[in-house]
Structures are given as structure tokens and as C-alpha cells.
Write a protein that holds these residues in place. Structure first.
Motif, PDB file in Angstrom:
ATOM      1  N   ALA A   1       0.811  -1.211   0.000  1.00 10.69           N
ATOM      2  CA  ALA A   1       0.000   0.000   0.000  1.00 10.69           C
ATOM      3  C   ALA A   1       0.846   1.263   0.000  1.00 10.69           C
ATOM      4  O   ALA A   1       0.334   2.367   0.060  1.00 10.69           O
ATOM      5  CB  ALA A   1      -0.925   0.018   1.226  1.00 10.69           C
ATOM      6  N   GLY A   2       2.204   1.092  -0.066  1.00  8.29           N
ATOM      7  CA  GLY A   2       3.048   2.267   0.011  1.00  8.29           C
ATOM      8  C   GLY A   2       2.843   3.229  -1.138  1.00  8.29           C
ATOM      9  O   GLY A   2       3.033   4.438  -0.995  1.00  8.29           O
ATOM     10  N   GLY A   3       2.451   2.733  -2.322  1.00 12.07           N
ATOM     11  CA  GLY A   3       2.239   3.591  -3.474  1.00 12.07           C
ATOM     12  C   GLY A   3       1.081   4.547  -3.330  1.00 12.07           C
ATOM     13  O   GLY A   3       0.952   5.512  -4.090  1.00 12.07           O
ATOM     14  N   PHE A   4       0.204   4.325  -2.350  1.00 12.54           N
ATOM     15  CA  PHE A   4      -0.941   5.200  -2.180  1.00 12.54           C
ATOM     16  C   PHE A   4      -0.550   6.550  -1.579  1.00 12.54           C
ATOM     17  O   PHE A   4      -1.361   7.471  -1.547  1.00 12.54           O
ATOM     18  CB  PHE A   4      -1.998   4.533  -1.299  1.00 12.54           C
ATOM     19  CG  PHE A   4      -2.709   3.393  -1.975  1.00 12.54           C
ATOM     20  CD1 PHE A   4      -3.574   3.627  -3.018  1.00 12.54           C
ATOM     21  CD2 PHE A   4      -2.489   2.081  -1.575  1.00 12.54           C
ATOM     22  CE1 PHE A   4      -4.227   2.589  -3.650  1.00 12.54           C
ATOM     23  CE2 PHE A   4      -3.136   1.021  -2.190  1.00 12.54           C
ATOM     24  CZ  PHE A   4      -4.013   1.277  -3.239  1.00 12.54           C
ATOM     25  N   GLY A   5       0.643   6.669  -1.075  1.00 13.90           N
ATOM     26  CA  GLY A   5       1.067   7.952  -0.521  1.00 13.90           C
ATOM     27  C   GLY A   5       1.045   9.059  -1.557  1.00 13.90           C
ATOM     28  O   GLY A   5       0.674  10.201  -1.263  1.00 13.90           O
ATOM     29  N   TRP A   6       1.441   8.750  -2.812  1.00  8.88           N
ATOM     30  CA  TRP A   6       1.399   9.746  -3.873  1.00  8.88           C
ATOM     31  C   TRP A   6      -0.030  10.151  -4.190  1.00  8.88           C
ATOM     32  O   TRP A   6      -0.302  11.328  -4.478  1.00  8.88           O
ATOM     33  CB  TRP A   6       2.091   9.201  -5.128  1.00  8.88           C
ATOM     34  CG  TRP A   6       3.578   9.179  -5.015  1.00  8.88           C
ATOM     35  CD1 TRP A   6       4.378   8.082  -4.819  1.00  8.88           C
ATOM     36  CD2 TRP A   6       4.448  10.302  -5.054  1.00  8.88           C
ATOM     37  NE1 TRP A   6       5.689   8.451  -4.734  1.00  8.88           N
ATOM     38  CE2 TRP A   6       5.772   9.825  -4.883  1.00  8.88           C
ATOM     39  CE3 TRP A   6       4.253  11.675  -5.214  1.00  8.88           C
ATOM     40  CZ2 TRP A   6       6.876  10.661  -4.882  1.00  8.88           C
ATOM     41  CZ3 TRP A   6       5.363  12.517  -5.207  1.00  8.88           C
ATOM     42  CH2 TRP A   6       6.643  12.007  -5.037  1.00  8.88           C
ATOM     43  N   LEU A   7      -0.945   9.187  -4.152  1.00  8.30           N
ATOM     44  CA  LEU A   7      -2.349   9.524  -4.394  1.00  8.30           C
ATOM     45  C   LEU A   7      -2.882  10.481  -3.324  1.00  8.30           C
ATOM     46  O   LEU A   7      -3.643  11.401  -3.628  1.00  8.30           O
ATOM     47  CB  LEU A   7      -3.199   8.249  -4.422  1.00  8.30           C
ATOM     48  CG  LEU A   7      -3.168   7.415  -5.691  1.00  8.30           C
ATOM     49  CD1 LEU A   7      -4.041   6.180  -5.532  1.00  8.30           C
ATOM     50  CD2 LEU A   7      -3.647   8.241  -6.882  1.00  8.30           C
ATOM     51  N   ILE A   8      -2.488  10.244  -2.099  1.00  4.83           N
ATOM     52  CA  ILE A   8      -2.928  11.126  -1.010  1.00  4.83           C
ATOM     53  C   ILE A   8      -2.414  12.539  -1.244  1.00  4.83           C
ATOM     54  O   ILE A   8      -3.174  13.528  -1.150  1.00  4.83           O
ATOM     55  CB  ILE A   8      -2.438  10.585   0.345  1.00  4.83           C
ATOM     56  CG1 ILE A   8      -3.061   9.212   0.625  1.00  4.83           C
ATOM     57  CG2 ILE A   8      -2.772  11.561   1.472  1.00  4.83           C
ATOM     58  CD1 ILE A   8      -2.486   8.514   1.841  1.00  4.83           C
ATOM     59  N   LEU A   9      -1.143  12.674  -1.586  1.00  8.67           N
ATOM     60  CA  LEU A   9      -0.554  13.992  -1.801  1.00  8.67           C
ATOM     61  C   LEU A   9      -1.175  14.690  -3.013  1.00  8.67           C
ATOM     62  O   LEU A   9      -1.555  15.874  -2.939  1.00  8.67           O
ATOM     63  CB  LEU A   9       0.954  13.849  -1.987  1.00  8.67           C
ATOM     64  CG  LEU A   9       1.743  15.152  -2.187  1.00  8.67           C
ATOM     65  CD1 LEU A   9       1.605  16.044  -0.962  1.00  8.67           C
ATOM     66  CD2 LEU A   9       3.202  14.863  -2.494  1.00  8.67           C
ATOM     67  N   ILE A  10      -1.288  13.973  -4.139  1.00 13.66           N
ATOM     68  CA  ILE A  10      -1.852  14.569  -5.350  1.00 13.66           C
ATOM     69  C   ILE A  10      -3.310  14.966  -5.132  1.00 13.66           C
ATOM     70  O   ILE A  10      -3.762  16.013  -5.599  1.00 13.66           O
ATOM     71  CB  ILE A  10      -1.724  13.584  -6.529  1.00 13.66           C
ATOM     72  CG1 ILE A  10      -0.245  13.412  -6.902  1.00 13.66           C
ATOM     73  CG2 ILE A  10      -2.514  14.065  -7.734  1.00 13.66           C
ATOM     74  CD1 ILE A  10      -0.004  12.330  -7.932  1.00 13.66           C
ATOM     75  N   GLY A  11      -4.060  14.126  -4.408  1.00 14.48           N
ATOM     76  CA  GLY A  11      -5.463  14.426  -4.168  1.00 14.48           C
ATOM     77  C   GLY A  11      -5.667  15.714  -3.394  1.00 14.48           C
ATOM     78  O   GLY A  11      -6.445  16.582  -3.803  1.00 14.48           O
ATOM     79  N   PHE A  12      -4.947  15.870  -2.300  1.00 18.16           N
ATOM     80  CA  PHE A  12      -5.109  17.070  -1.472  1.00 18.16           C
ATOM     81  C   PHE A  12      -4.609  18.319  -2.188  1.00 18.16           C
ATOM     82  O   PHE A  12      -5.264  19.369  -2.181  1.00 18.16           O
ATOM     83  CB  PHE A  12      -4.398  16.891  -0.133  1.00 18.16           C
ATOM     84  CG  PHE A  12      -5.156  16.035   0.842  1.00 18.16           C
ATOM     85  CD1 PHE A  12      -6.415  16.414   1.299  1.00 18.16           C
ATOM     86  CD2 PHE A  12      -4.617  14.837   1.294  1.00 18.16           C
ATOM     87  CE1 PHE A  12      -7.110  15.622   2.197  1.00 18.16           C
ATOM     88  CE2 PHE A  12      -5.316  14.045   2.192  1.00 18.16           C
ATOM     89  CZ  PHE A  12      -6.568  14.434   2.643  1.00 18.16           C
ATOM     90  N   LEU A  13      -3.438  18.240  -2.827  1.00 18.00           N
ATOM     91  CA  LEU A  13      -2.910  19.406  -3.536  1.00 18.00           C
ATOM     92  C   LEU A  13      -3.770  19.766  -4.746  1.00 18.00           C
ATOM     93  O   LEU A  13      -3.999  20.954  -5.039  1.00 18.00           O
ATOM     94  CB  LEU A  13      -1.467  19.146  -3.972  1.00 18.00           C
ATOM     95  CG  LEU A  13      -0.434  19.006  -2.842  1.00 18.00           C
ATOM     96  CD1 LEU A  13       0.953  18.749  -3.417  1.00 18.00           C
ATOM     97  CD2 LEU A  13      -0.427  20.251  -1.959  1.00 18.00           C
ATOM     98  N   GLY A  14      -4.263  18.755  -5.452  1.00 20.92           N
ATOM     99  CA  GLY A  14      -5.124  19.022  -6.601  1.00 20.92           C
ATOM    100  C   GLY A  14      -6.434  19.677  -6.212  1.00 20.92           C
ATOM    101  O   GLY A  14      -6.937  20.563  -6.912  1.00 20.92           O
ATOM    102  N   ALA A  15      -7.005  19.260  -5.072  1.00 21.51           N
ATOM    103  CA  ALA A  15      -8.241  19.877  -4.593  1.00 21.51           C
ATOM    104  C   ALA A  15      -8.021  21.349  -4.252  1.00 21.51           C
ATOM    105  O   ALA A  15      -8.860  22.204  -4.551  1.00 21.51           O
ATOM    106  CB  ALA A  15      -8.766  19.116  -3.377  1.00 21.51           C
ATOM    107  N   LEU A  16      -6.891  21.653  -3.633  1.00 19.55           N
ATOM    108  CA  LEU A  16      -6.586  23.050  -3.306  1.00 19.55           C
ATOM    109  C   LEU A  16      -6.395  23.886  -4.565  1.00 19.55           C
ATOM    110  O   LEU A  16      -6.766  25.069  -4.610  1.00 19.55           O
ATOM    111  CB  LEU A  16      -5.323  23.117  -2.436  1.00 19.55           C
ATOM    112  CG  LEU A  16      -5.454  22.597  -1.001  1.00 19.55           C
ATOM    113  CD1 LEU A  16      -4.084  22.620  -0.312  1.00 19.55           C
ATOM    114  CD2 LEU A  16      -6.457  23.424  -0.216  1.00 19.55           C
ATOM    115  N   ALA A  17      -5.831  23.289  -5.618  1.00 22.47           N
ATOM    116  CA  ALA A  17      -5.555  24.037  -6.847  1.00 22.47           C
ATOM    117  C   ALA A  17      -6.816  24.283  -7.670  1.00 22.47           C
ATOM    118  O   ALA A  17      -6.975  25.351  -8.274  1.00 22.47           O
ATOM    119  CB  ALA A  17      -4.513  23.291  -7.682  1.00 22.47           C
TER     120      ALA A  17
END
Length: 359
Positions: A198-214
Motif C-alpha cells: 500500500a506504500g504507493g498510495f502515498g502519492w495519491l494522497i498527496l496529489i489528491g489534497f494538492l489538486g483539490a486546493l488548486a
């Protein structure tokens, strides 16, 4: 009465007529819930409350019918999904070791599909409620009587155009919501599995939050720009795309005012919905499910599903009782913009003296 035609009066204010004694001007006509002149905040809020007071049976009837059918459809989908994966859920919950992605993937995909289905069903229900508010205002602004059947027929006639406009707007606004939802799901999966795959999901977490802010600010701007589309679809008989274009033209030059008044209306409705849902939330906490033994996976799932259904019922009751108010405010903003930019008031005053059109 259709609001699609514009009378040939010059200028945004129209002819003023001769002044009275000492320059006194007669007040604008008020055949219905608002005076037929450019509307202020008090006129819009007062008109929305007056419409609810006069036509609450029609508004609540349509809202309860729409959200009741939506609740039944969502509950059926949840029941089917649970029946299909009951054994898998029990296996995952009873497993001694942390389950891997292969174990939880079928459950995640199935309930993800249920979630998307629920979103679509709620969109259809919202479209019906959104169509009912301008349909009621067609009579409320002119001071004409109305009935549930009359409002229902008007709403059903325009619901697909309203749904198209709402769906297109929702697809735009949904971008930050999907991103934040992706980050949330990735976080939940990471916490459930607690394994190396499940380590690859860390990028999804980061992209999701930053993308929502953008993308959030752009989504808000477009949401306000197209917020008058349901009213245009009902009042003028516009199709979905034409209603969005019409809303964009009407909002131009008055974005901040429409944003502020709309935000106030949605905030008032949210507070009212919370107050309405609060007693039901206490009943849910005191319900029998929370007094049972949940040491087994079956009992735990029963409590979770019971709480989920009760939560849906509570939310939809609150939504049915409060959804009309912000849409009435937005529809009155549409009327205000037509009065300010197209001199609609004389046409409305003339229509108020005519008998109601048959539907």
C-alpha cells in the motif's frame, strides 16, 4: 406565464412615468411575493420565505417525493452490494493478519460503484427539486394560486433540462471533490491494509489534497457563473447548454453579489438542516444497534449498515425540508437580474393581471 420574452422598453430601468404630487413616485406593484423592481437582499430573502409560507405544500410534496425515491434506490443498492460481498466482508474483518489489496479490492470497487450510483440518484432528485422552485415562483411572483399537480407537471416537463445543466455543472465542480475523495480512499486503504503493497498510495494522497486546493477556486467561480441555469431552464424553457450560456450572461458583472447572497442562503439552509437532523442523530446514538454485542463481524456489520441507513434517512429528511430555500433565493436572483438588465418588471406586471396559464 413564460419569462422568456423581453418587452421593448428602452434602458434597464424602463419608462418612469409622470411624477406625482411634489415629485412623489408611486411604489412599484407587488402582485406576489416580491415588488416588481430591482430586488435587494431583504426583498430576496423575504420573497423566499413568503413563497415557502404560501406554497409549502407544493414544495415539500415535490421534495419528499424526490428524496424518498432516492432513498429507496440507494438503500436497495446498498442491500444488493452487501448481499454480494457479505462473506468477503466477514473474512476481512475476522482475519488475524492485515488483509491485502487483493482481499479488499472487490469490496472497494463494489461500494465505489454504489457510491457513484448514489451520487447520480441524488443528482436526479436535486434536479427535480431545483425545477420545482422556479415552477412555484412562476405563480408566486405573479400572485397566482398554485397546486401540487401544477407544480409537479411543470417540474417533470423541465427536469431533464435542469438535470443536464446540474450534471454539467456538477462535473466541473466534482473535480476537486473527486481529488479529495481519492485522497481519502487512499488514506483509508493504507490504514486498513498496513502492508508494504500500500506504500504507493502515498502519492495519491498527496496529489489528491494538492489538486483539490488548486482546482477549488476555479470550481467555485464556475459554480456561481452557472448557478442561474436551472431557473433559466424552467422560466424560459431552455435546454441544458442554452441554460448554462444564459446563466453566464446574466451573472456577468454581478458575480460577487450573487456569490454572497447564494452563500448566505446555503449557509442558512445548512444551519436549519443541522437543527432538524440533530434529534435524529441522538436517536441513532440511542438506538438498539449500539447496545448490542459487536464482538463478531456479523454484529459489527449490522450496526454499521443500520447506522448508515439511519444516517441517509436523517440527511434526506433534512435535505427535503431545507433544499427549497436556497433554490428559491437563486431563482429570485435570476428574476432580479432579468429586471435589472432586461426590464422584465413591466412584462411581469402585465402578466400578473392575466389569468394563470394552464399546464
Amino acid at each position: 406565464m413564460s419569462y422568456g420574452s423581453t418587452p421593448p422598453y428602452p434602458g434597464p430601468a424602463g419608462p418612469s412615468g409622470p411624477p406625482g404630487w411634489g415629485g412623489w413616485m408611486p411604489p412599484p406593484p407587488k402582485p406576489g411575493v416580491v415588488p416588481l423592481r430591482p430586488l435587494g437582499l431583504g426583498d430576496i430573502l423575504g420573497g423566499a420565505f413568503a413563497t415557502i409560507g404560501r406554497h409549502w405544500k407544493q414544495l415539500l410534496g415535490v421534495a419528499f417525493a424526490a428524496y424518498g425515491l432516492a432513498l429507496a434506490a440507494i438503500a436497495a443498492a446498498i442491500g444488493i452490494a452487501y448481499s454480494a460481498h457479505a462473506n468477503t466482508l466477514e473474512h476481512v474483518l475476522d482475519a488475524d493478519a492485515a488483509p491485502g489489496w487483493d482481499d479488499v479490492a472487490p469490496v472497494v470497487f463494489t461500494f465505489g460503484a454504489v457510491y457513484l450510483f448514489g451520487l447520480f440518484v441524488v443528482l436526479v432528485a436535486n434536479a427535480l427539486v431545483y425545477a420545482s422552485c422556479p415552477a412555484v415562483l412562476q405563480d408566486a411572483v405573479l400572485g397566482h394560486p398554485s397546486t401540487f399537480g401544477r407544480v409537479w407537471r411543470r417540474s417533470m416537463r423541465r427536469v431533464w433540462s435542469v438535470l443536464g445543466a446540474v450534471l454539467l455543472t456538477s462535473l466541473i465542480v466534482a473535480v476537486p471533490m473527486v481529488l479529495i475523495g481519492t485522497a481519502f480512499v487512499a488514506t483509508v486503504i493504507t490504514l486498513i491494509t498496513l502492508s508494504s503493497d500500500a506504500g504507493g498510495f502515498g502519492w495519491l494522497i498527496l496529489i489528491g489534497f494538492l489538486g483539490a486546493l488548486a482546482t477549488g477556486p476555479l470550481a467555485v467561480w464556475l459554480w456561481v457563473k452557472f448557478s442561474l441555469a436551472p431557473a433559466a431552464a424552467v422560466f424560459e424553457g431552455q435546454g441544458a447548454v442554452a441554460a448554462l450560456t444564459r446563466s453566464s450572461r446574466l451573472v456577468r458583472g454581478d458575480w460577487w453579489r450573487i456569490f454572497g447572497i447564494s452563500l448566505l442562503a446555503y449557509g442558512m439552509a445548512a444551519v436549519a438542516a443541522y437543527v432538524i437532523q440533530l434529534p435524529f442523530s441522538f436517536l441513532n446514538l440511542l438506538g438498539p444497534g449500539f447496545t448490542e454485542d459487536v464482538s463478531t463481524s456479523g454484529a459489527a456489520l449490522t450496526v454499521v449498515i443500520t447506522s448508515m441507513v439511519f444516517f441517509l434517512v436523517t440527511v434526506l429528511i433534512g435535505q427535503a425540508l431545507t433544499a427549497a430555500f436556497p433554490q428559491l433565493v437563486v431563482s429570485l436572483l435570476y428574476v432580479d437580474r432579468r429586471i435589472r438588465t432586461e426590464n422584465l418588471a413591466p412584462s411581469l406586471a402585465e402578466a400578473a393581471t392575466a389569468p394563470p396559464a394552464a399546464y
